[in-house]
Design an enzyme around this catalytic site. Structure first.
Site, PDB file in Angstrom:
ATOM      1  NE  ARG A  41      10.884  28.490-109.133  1.00 51.12           N
ATOM      2  CZ  ARG A  41      10.073  29.227-108.388  1.00 51.12           C
ATOM      3  NH1 ARG A  41       9.566  28.765-107.259  1.00 51.12           N
ATOM      4  NH2 ARG A  41       9.732  30.442-108.778  1.00 51.12           N
TER       5      ARG A  41
ATOM      6  CD1 TRP B 265      13.363  36.257-114.487  1.00 53.45           C
ATOM      7  CD2 TRP B 265      13.857  35.937-116.651  1.00 53.45           C
ATOM      8  NE1 TRP B 265      12.530  35.280-114.972  1.00 53.45           N
ATOM      9  CE2 TRP B 265      12.812  35.062-116.296  1.00 53.45           C
ATOM     10  CE3 TRP B 265      14.340  35.908-117.962  1.00 53.45           C
ATOM     11  CZ2 TRP B 265      12.228  34.193-117.215  1.00 53.45           C
ATOM     12  CZ3 TRP B 265      13.760  35.029-118.876  1.00 53.45           C
ATOM     13  CH2 TRP B 265      12.717  34.187-118.483  1.00 53.45           C
TER      14      TRP B 265
ATOM     15  CG  ASP C 217      19.000  31.145-114.047  1.00 51.93           C
ATOM     16  OD1 ASP C 217      19.438  32.105-113.394  1.00 51.93           O
ATOM     17  OD2 ASP C 217      18.136  30.359-113.608  1.00 51.93           O
TER      18      ASP C 217
ATOM     19  CD  GLU D 188      16.541  29.443-119.410  1.00 50.08           C
ATOM     20  OE1 GLU D 188      16.486  28.269-119.866  1.00 50.08           O
ATOM     21  OE2 GLU D 188      16.634  29.690-118.192  1.00 50.08           O
TER      22      GLU D 188
HETATM   23  C1  GLC Z   1      14.217  29.288-114.045  1.00 48.81           C
HETATM   24  C2  GLC Z   1      14.793  29.838-112.764  1.00 48.81           C
HETATM   25  C3  GLC Z   1      14.580  31.339-112.686  1.00 48.81           C
HETATM   26  C4  GLC Z   1      15.073  32.028-113.938  1.00 48.81           C
HETATM   27  C5  GLC Z   1      14.439  31.405-115.166  1.00 48.81           C
HETATM   28  C6  GLC Z   1      14.961  31.998-116.455  1.00 48.81           C
HETATM   29  O1  GLC Z   1      12.841  29.388-114.015  1.00 48.81           O
HETATM   30  O2  GLC Z   1      14.208  29.238-111.625  1.00 48.81           O
HETATM   31  O3  GLC Z   1      15.251  31.856-111.569  1.00 48.81           O
HETATM   32  O4  GLC Z   1      14.761  33.391-113.861  1.00 48.81           O
HETATM   33  O5  GLC Z   1      14.710  30.023-115.165  1.00 48.81           O
HETATM   34  O6  GLC Z   1      16.278  31.653-116.703  1.00 48.81           O
END
Ligand code: GLC
Length: 797
Positions: free
Chosen positions: A340, A487, A489, A633
């Site tokens: 990244r 997973w 964040d 998210e």
């Molecule tokens: C981003 C991060 C990854 C994480 C995702 C969900 O893509 O790079 O590590 O799993 O967000 O939060």
């Protein structure tokens, strides 16, 4: 609106309108030297690290500027333009252009005022500098007097952040010199003869195959007062004034002039790299050979196309084929290389490999280049701490056996990660499984690999330790704790709060360990893992299932996250798809939860990560609240999760659904709605804004995302159904009933497989008959022992 199209034969994407809704980029180079270039020549280059090796400038989140600019000028009319549409930006009714992004190269073709230009940008295979090969042709009926100017804006200092913010220092350490055919930039040059010689950097911008008519090494002199890249005073004037940089901002600018008869062409090349003077001189001499770039492009194509050729599909869906055969695959290699670190969104400050990201990225290339995957697998295993947890961020300078870890204050201070995440090491299970199943290289299990901090163990023991880490970090109800994050964040479930996603990952890990233990005839481990699987299975059933869904987590104070009736975030995608992927849910339960996903989370651009978005009812650790609704998210369409969704539906045999989800978020399938999606139609992005956003369908964070590998796995294992295990290959396509046939060419353990699938009865999955080189085999399974060098495989569904 369409801005371009695919050319599957040449593995290129052609941009025919340069005013794309966002810079549409490509990657050049290798981990030794990386370069990003947009369809308007914007972008930057770096040696090894986007954070610490930045060579030329790019201004993020602005107008895609500056870049690798080549200006052309008619020395009679004084009109000037650029070989890329921007930065000069001539009217599009008179400026015609095609940008061809290919595998490791980009070509910008343009025609304006009867002059055709072709700028080919690439980094030669295995080299650490870049070439801009230019061809200018007079397409008109009269002779033309023309000038060409190449321009690169050097950074003052290799550390990106320093170059941007520490101006009181960085603006006073650099100089440029003119050396006949190149501009040489030095940084901290007084240290050259001192003890700290390693501080000195030198870069060059050179011209080969033509002579320099004028030069400039100072950005202010090149641009002129209150000018921009689109109207530099020196190009307007028709010559560079020879100013060299002494403090403030350097650049490399070189001018060559030409007289072209009707139909006549000239070719020359600009070169850029971080080299000492003598090496720069040698390189310029080398590229005086005008034939070299063509050879080097052939080499690059052979390298990339050779890798991509290890899987080729031909299905009734051209978008699927374009992505799987070239673009999704190429993106998987790019994420594999650069994690990244550096894109037009990631400005290079993440100076290392995110553990989970990289272990996931490896999955995307295993079916194409398992040996390349192997090196990185071992590297990532060596970033596991002796107790089984994994370093959340693995530094580029990673030194196994000697690293500090989240327990040490120094680690948090240097990486920004003060504690462990719950999921990192668990990603090793699907990744190591895929590698061993693809290659049959079971000896890897016995290979001794160091830990990040101290000690070493076989890979098999490393994996047991990963399980130990989860078992030693249990929260309430005996489920795996959420720790700093799983997973997701944005989920802080804490040391006692628990993550259902991690519980399902752990359940899957037990299954993988059982398979490995069986293979090793290690009855004790097999029994232990089977016992754990049963124990956790019961807890998952008891605590994580609620009415009609799997919940997402349980907070420390026993609040269940993601249950029916919650005003917000009542349904979460990942626990449903992972219940299937992990093997926890049986077929009936699996279909039921996936139907719930379809009803509650699916939209025309894919399924949302959860719904409704958090606005008023978030629990304390729900950081998703920070984002606007339907974004990232917080109820956005987090595209990596589409990959697990596709895989889950395919595993359930529902190929129609799998493909429906695939197409909803497939970049190629959105080629016609580029103004909605914004991002490159040949590249996955991290997420798409969903239904609560006024910009539903808009996508963000291009190129470097787990979406690439996860969707790839969803398609390869799921839709086309290539599911290897230690002894062979299960062939289990899960396709829309309308697909009457498909063809797959695959290199598997050194054997070529030519697979023809027919689907006369319009099924979505299943195997009626399978023959391997004419011999019938049972259950869709091809034992590796049957394979010859080349194999004809016929499957009837
Ligand atoms: C981003 C991060 C990854 C994480 C995702 C969900 O893509 O790079 O590590 O799993 O967000 O939060």
């Amino acid at each position: 609106m369409e801005y371009g199209h695919f050319d599957p034969e040449r593995r290129e994407y052609l941009i025919t309108r340069p005013d794309t809704p966002a810079p549409w980029a490509n990657y050049l180079g290798s981990p030794a030297y990386g370069a990003i270039i947009s369809n308007n020549a914007g972008g930057y280059s770096f040696v090894k690290s986007g954070a610490a090796g930045r060579l030329i400038r790019y201004r993020f989140n602005e107008q895609d500027r500056p870049g690798r600019y080549v200006y052309l000028r008619d020395d009679e009319t004084r009109d000037y333009w650029s070989a890329s549409w921007q930065p000069v930006g001539k009217p599009l009714d008179r400026y015609k252009s095609v940008c061809r992004h290919g595998t490791g190269y980009t070509v910008l073709e343009a025609e304006y005022a009867d002059v055709r230009s072709e700028a080919l940008y690439y980094v030669p295979h295995g080299k650490d500098y870049e070439v801009w090969k230019i061809k200018v042709t007079n397409k008109g009926a009269k002779a033309r007097k023309l000038s060409a100017f190449g321009f690169a804006e050097f950074t003052c200092e290799s550390f990106y952040e320093q170059d941007q913010v520490n101006l009181q220092y960085t603006q006073f350490i650099t100089r440029t010199y003119f050396k006949d055919s190149f501009v040489l930039q030095t940084i901290n040059e007084n240290c050259l003869n001192a003890v700290n010689e390693s501080r000195v950097e030198t870069r060059f911008f050179g011209l080969a195959g033509a002579s320099v008519a004028s030069f400039c090494g100072d950005r202010a002199a090149f641009l002129g007062k209150y000018r921009d890249y689109g109207d530099p005073v020196s190009v307007e004037r028709g010559s560079l004034d020879g100013t060299l940089n002494y403090n403030l901002n350097p650049c490399g600018a070189l001018h060559t002039s030409m007289v072209l008869q009707p139909g006549e062409s000239v070719e020359f090349a600009f070169l850029l790299g971080q080299k000492r003077e003598a090496q720069a001189r040698e390189l310029v001499a080398l590229y005086n050979d005008a034939g070299l770039p063509e050879k080097e492009i052939d080499e690059l194509k052979a390298y990339w196309h050779g890798k991509l050729a290890n899987l080729k599909v031909k299905t009734p869906d051209a978008n699927f084929d374009n992505m799987i055969n070239t673009w999704n695959a190429y993106q998987c290699f790019i994420t594999f290389n650069w994690s990244r670190a550096a894109s037009l969104t990631y400005s290079g400050l993440r100076n290392g490999y995110g553990y989970r990201d990289t272990v996931q990225d490896i999955q995307g290339i295993i079916h194409l280049d398992p040996e390349m995957a192997l090196d990185k697998i071992k590297f990532m295993i060596s970033a596991q701490v002796h107790h089984g947890g994994a370093l959340p961020l693995v530094k580029y300078t990673h030194n196994p056996g000697h690293e500090d870890k989240p327990e040490d204050e120094s680690y948090g201070a240097s990486t920004g990660h003060p504690s462990y995440r719950a999921d990192d090491a668990l990603w090793l299970f699907p990744t190591v499984w895929k590698y061993i199943a693809e290659t049959g290289n079971t000896a890897l299990l016995d290979e001794v690999i160091p830990y990040a901090d101290k000690g070493e163990d076989t890979l098999f023991v490393h994996m047991k330790k990963a399980i130990d880490f989860s078992l030693n970090n249990l929260g309430i109800h005996g489920l795996p704790a959420g720790l700093h994050a799983d997973w997701n964040d944005c989920l802080r479930l804490g040391a006692k709060g628990v993550s259902v996603f991690v519980a399902l990952q752990l359940y899957y890990a037990f299954e993988i360990m059982i398979r490995f233990a069986q293979f090793r005839k290690d009855a004790a481990t097999e029994k232990e893992m089977a016992g754990l699987k049963e124990r956790f299975g019961k807890i998952i059933e008891e605590r994580c299932w609620n009415s009609d869904r799997f919940v997402r987590g349980i907070t420390e104070d026993d609040q269940v996250v993601g249950k029916p009736g919650d005003p917000e975030a009542s349904v979460w995608l990942n626990p449903q798809s992972w219940a299937v992927v992990s093997g926890f849910a049986d077929e009936k339960r699996g279909k039921a939860v996936m139907d719930l996903v379809y009803r509650e989370l699916n939209t025309k651009y894919g399924a949302r990560l959860m719904a409704p978005s958090y606005q008023k009812h978030a629990f304390e650790g729900a950081l998703a609240l920070l984002f606007n609704p339907s974004t990232k998210e917080n109820g956005g369409i987090f595209l990596q999760s589409q990959g697990w969704l596709i895989l889950a539906e395919a595993m359930l045999g529902r190929g129609g659904r799998a493909m429906e989800y695939y197409l909803e978020s497939c970049p190629a399938a959105q080629n016609g709605i580029a103004d909605v999606r914004l991002m490159e139609p040949y590249v996955y992005s991290q997420f798409t804004e969903s239904s609560e956003s006024p910009f539903e369908g808009r996508s963000h964070v291009h190129w470097l995302t787990g979406t690439a590998s996860t969707v790839m796995v969803g398609c390869v294992e799921g839709i086309i159904g290539l599911r290897p295990d230690m002894n062979g290959l299960l062939l289990s396509p899960s396709i829309p009933s309308a697909w009457k046939s498909l063809e797959i060419e695959k290199v598997f353990r050194g054997s070529k497989l030519n697979i023809k699938v027919s689907n006369p009865d319009g099924r979505e999955s299943g195997c009626k008959k399978l023959t391997v080189n004419g011999a019938a085999v049972e259950g869709g399974y091809i034992p590796a022992s049957m394979l010859k060098a080349e194999n004809e495989i016929v499957l009837e569904m």
